[in-house]
Motif scaffolding. Structure first.
Motif, PDB file in Angstrom:
ATOM      1  N   UNK A  78    -106.452 -67.332 -17.899  1.00  0.00           N
ATOM      2  CA  UNK A  78    -106.682 -67.752 -16.513  1.00  0.00           C
ATOM      3  C   UNK A  78    -106.152 -69.149 -16.232  1.00  0.00           C
ATOM      4  N   UNK A  79    -105.877 -69.908 -17.280  1.00  0.00           N
ATOM      5  CA  UNK A  79    -105.275 -71.227 -17.071  1.00  0.00           C
ATOM      6  C   UNK A  79    -103.830 -71.123 -16.600  1.00  0.00           C
ATOM      7  N   UNK A  80    -103.203 -69.954 -16.771  1.00  0.00           N
ATOM      8  CA  UNK A  80    -101.838 -69.790 -16.247  1.00  0.00           C
ATOM      9  C   UNK A  80    -101.819 -69.884 -14.726  1.00  0.00           C
ATOM     10  N   UNK A  81    -102.981 -69.741 -14.084  1.00  0.00           N
ATOM     11  CA  UNK A  81    -103.048 -69.878 -12.623  1.00  0.00           C
ATOM     12  C   UNK A  81    -102.772 -71.301 -12.159  1.00  0.00           C
ATOM     13  N   UNK A  82    -102.784 -72.255 -13.089  1.00  0.00           N
ATOM     14  CA  UNK A  82    -102.569 -73.650 -12.697  1.00  0.00           C
ATOM     15  C   UNK A  82    -101.164 -73.890 -12.141  1.00  0.00           C
ATOM     16  N   UNK A  83    -100.230 -72.997 -12.430  1.00  0.00           N
ATOM     17  CA  UNK A  83     -98.867 -73.160 -11.893  1.00  0.00           C
ATOM     18  C   UNK A  83     -98.735 -72.605 -10.477  1.00  0.00           C
ATOM     19  N   UNK A  84     -99.722 -71.851 -10.004  1.00  0.00           N
ATOM     20  CA  UNK A  84     -99.605 -71.208  -8.696  1.00  0.00           C
ATOM     21  C   UNK A  84     -99.425 -72.191  -7.543  1.00  0.00           C
ATOM     22  N   UNK A  85    -100.152 -73.334  -7.509  1.00  0.00           N
ATOM     23  CA  UNK A  85     -99.917 -74.268  -6.400  1.00  0.00           C
ATOM     24  C   UNK A  85     -98.500 -74.818  -6.355  1.00  0.00           C
ATOM     25  N   UNK A  86     -97.889 -75.004  -7.524  1.00  0.00           N
ATOM     26  CA  UNK A  86     -96.502 -75.498  -7.555  1.00  0.00           C
ATOM     27  C   UNK A  86     -95.566 -74.448  -6.956  1.00  0.00           C
ATOM     28  N   UNK A  87     -95.729 -73.196  -7.398  1.00  0.00           N
ATOM     29  CA  UNK A  87     -94.907 -72.118  -6.850  1.00  0.00           C
ATOM     30  C   UNK A  87     -95.137 -71.969  -5.352  1.00  0.00           C
ATOM     31  N   UNK A  88     -96.391 -72.042  -4.937  1.00  0.00           N
ATOM     32  CA  UNK A  88     -96.699 -71.923  -3.515  1.00  0.00           C
ATOM     33  C   UNK A  88     -96.060 -73.019  -2.694  1.00  0.00           C
ATOM     34  N   UNK A  89     -96.087 -74.253  -3.201  1.00  0.00           N
ATOM     35  CA  UNK A  89     -95.469 -75.359  -2.475  1.00  0.00           C
ATOM     36  C   UNK A  89     -93.965 -75.147  -2.345  1.00  0.00           C
ATOM     37  N   UNK A  90     -93.302 -74.710  -3.416  1.00  0.00           N
ATOM     38  CA  UNK A  90     -91.853 -74.500  -3.361  1.00  0.00           C
ATOM     39  C   UNK A  90     -91.485 -73.436  -2.333  1.00  0.00           C
ATOM     40  N   UNK A 363     -95.790 -74.625   4.461  1.00  0.00           N
ATOM     41  CA  UNK A 363     -96.232 -75.433   3.325  1.00  0.00           C
ATOM     42  C   UNK A 363     -97.751 -75.503   3.282  1.00  0.00           C
ATOM     43  N   UNK A 364     -98.372 -75.718   4.432  1.00  0.00           N
ATOM     44  CA  UNK A 364     -99.836 -75.768   4.487  1.00  0.00           C
ATOM     45  C   UNK A 364    -100.442 -74.449   4.041  1.00  0.00           C
ATOM     46  N   UNK A 365     -99.895 -73.336   4.532  1.00  0.00           N
ATOM     47  CA  UNK A 365    -100.426 -72.024   4.169  1.00  0.00           C
ATOM     48  C   UNK A 365    -100.294 -71.766   2.680  1.00  0.00           C
ATOM     49  N   UNK A 366     -99.129 -72.113   2.129  1.00  0.00           N
ATOM     50  CA  UNK A 366     -98.883 -71.841   0.714  1.00  0.00           C
ATOM     51  C   UNK A 366     -99.783 -72.680  -0.184  1.00  0.00           C
ATOM     52  N   UNK A 367     -99.924 -73.955   0.148  1.00  0.00           N
ATOM     53  CA  UNK A 367    -100.789 -74.820  -0.661  1.00  0.00           C
ATOM     54  C   UNK A 367    -102.226 -74.325  -0.604  1.00  0.00           C
TER      55      UNK A 367
END
Length: 417
Positions: A78-90, A363-367
């Protein structure tokens, strides 16, 4: 739908979203039904919720049963979810610069299909970890792109019912999360974990079907019209959004703790029957679905963030019920309160996030949408450490503390705004 700015082709008195005569008093439900983007997004988001929620409770069992991971290693997934905000921002930043909402949505859905298929076929333990960290974060951004397209469509013709539209569409996503865990458990039991994960891949790809060849709403960005690229919002402009998202993470982190430890507490310590445990778990989404449209109506009178202060307080009360009552009635009360939390936050959260960064709504929605993955990872880690330190049921005091921090932070935001 045709890429035209407001007033360029709909004609006088016509609704740009539907091409029909404008109806200022139109209800949210009628507006959803009359607008192709809204009704098709509702179906797509149900499929999204169905697929992701089918896999979420089963992934740890898959890692342990099929790939022979230890319980500790499975928990670290579940720690792999930590990359999701980065992907969402991009993805969100790209969407704001190009104006392509539905194009990026389709790309993210295809990426999600590829990612879940790779996990379903994984021959080694490292494959799901790498795929989840690198690929599935982009798949999760598909949802944020649909909500951005809905925002663009609403901006063509501002109406009082537009917030109600978001509530209805968001209810479809929640309904998918109600059905998904049951369907996933049944499919895994009948056909195996790998088949269930491939079904998640199919549901992710199936989001494309309702949208068909629908084009982006007619709120084009300068780059999409051949003009200069808009500047990315600076950190200072994003601070309110980041603060609100951090407070949302504090509220949502309690869900990871609850879903990890409440079933264990009910089954192993309280010795509840499976039927009673299932009823306690199942009452929350039902309350949530009932309250979502009500939250929009109440928020018009109180303000969205003020209502969220109350909802975060419900979360504190819910976790105190889990930690201190030790009875079925107390746990039912906690779950009903938790339904109140998400009836408010699930409906109004995306609306507030978009209004906090109006110059970059994608960007707001993704973050904001990717913060659920971040809070799941942080909540799972904190819950594991808390359970080892305090045991059950006192571990629920930890999310109660997170919720109290959110109450204070949101109250400060109401004063600042």
């Amino acid at each position: 739908m045709n890429g035209q700015p407001p007033g360029s082709g709909a004609g006088p008195g016509l609704d740009p979203g539907t091409g029909q005569p404008g109806q200022p008093g139109q209800t949210a439900l009628r507006l959803v039904w009359a607008t192709p983007l809204y009704v098709r997004s509702t179906v797509a988001l149900f499929l999204s919720g169905l697929g992701f929620s089918a896999a979420a409770p089963q992934i740890a069992s898959f890692l342990v049963g099929e790939l022979h991971a230890s319980l500790t290693v499975a928990g670290l997934y579940y720690l792999t979810n930590l990359t999701a905000p980065v992907a969402g921002y991009l993805v969100g930043a790209r969407s704001d610069r190009t104006g392509s909402r539905l194009g990026l949505f389709r790309l993210c859905a295809v990426v999600g299909f590829a990612g879940w298929t790779a996990i379903a076929l994984a021959p080694r333990l490292w494959v799901p970890f790498v795929v989840s960290a690198v690929v599935l974060g982009f798949a999760g951004a598909a949802t944020s792109q649909l909500f951005t397209a809905i925002h663009d469509q609403a901006a063509l013709r501002p109406r009082p019912a537009n917030d109600g539209v978001v509530a209805i569409v968001r209810m479809a996503l929640t309904a998918g999360w109600v059905v998904g865990p049951v369907a996933g458990s049944f499919l895994a039991a009948v056909a195996g974990s790998r088949v269930m994960l491939f079904a998640t891949a199919v549901a992710t790809l199936a989001q494309l079907v309702p949208l068909g060849a629908l084009r982006d709403p007619g709120v084009a960005r300068p780059a999409a019209r051949g003009g200069s690229l808009p500047a990315r919002p600076g950190v200072r402009a994003m601070l309110p959004l980041l603060a609100f998202t951090a407070l949302y993470v504090c509220v949502y982190a309690g869900e990871s703790v609850k879903y990890a430890f409440l079933p264990i507490y009910m089954n192993d310590q309280l010795r509840f029957s499976p039927a009673l445990s299932g009823a306690i778990i199942g009452i929350q989404p039902l309350v949530e679905l009932v309250l979502m449209p009500i939250a929009v109506v109440v928020a018009r009178r109180t303000g969205e963030v003020r209502l969220m202060v109350l909802a975060a307080g419900f979360g504190v009360g819910a976790n105190l019920c889990f930690a201190l009552t030790g009875t079925a009635a107390g746990l039912f009360a906690g779950q009903i309160l938790m339904g109140g939390v998400w009836g408010v936050f699930a409906t109004l959260g995306i609306i507030v996030a978009q209004r906090l960064l109006p110059e970059a709504v994608a960007t707001a929605s993704a973050i904001f949408m990717s913060s659920t993955a971040l809070s799941s990872a942080l909540g799972g880690l904190a819950g594991g450490l808390g359970a080892a330190w305090a045991g059950l049921p006192l571990v629920f005091l930890l999310p109660a503390g997170f919720g109290l921090a959110a109450v204070v932070g949101l109250a400060v935001m109401t004063r600042v705004r």
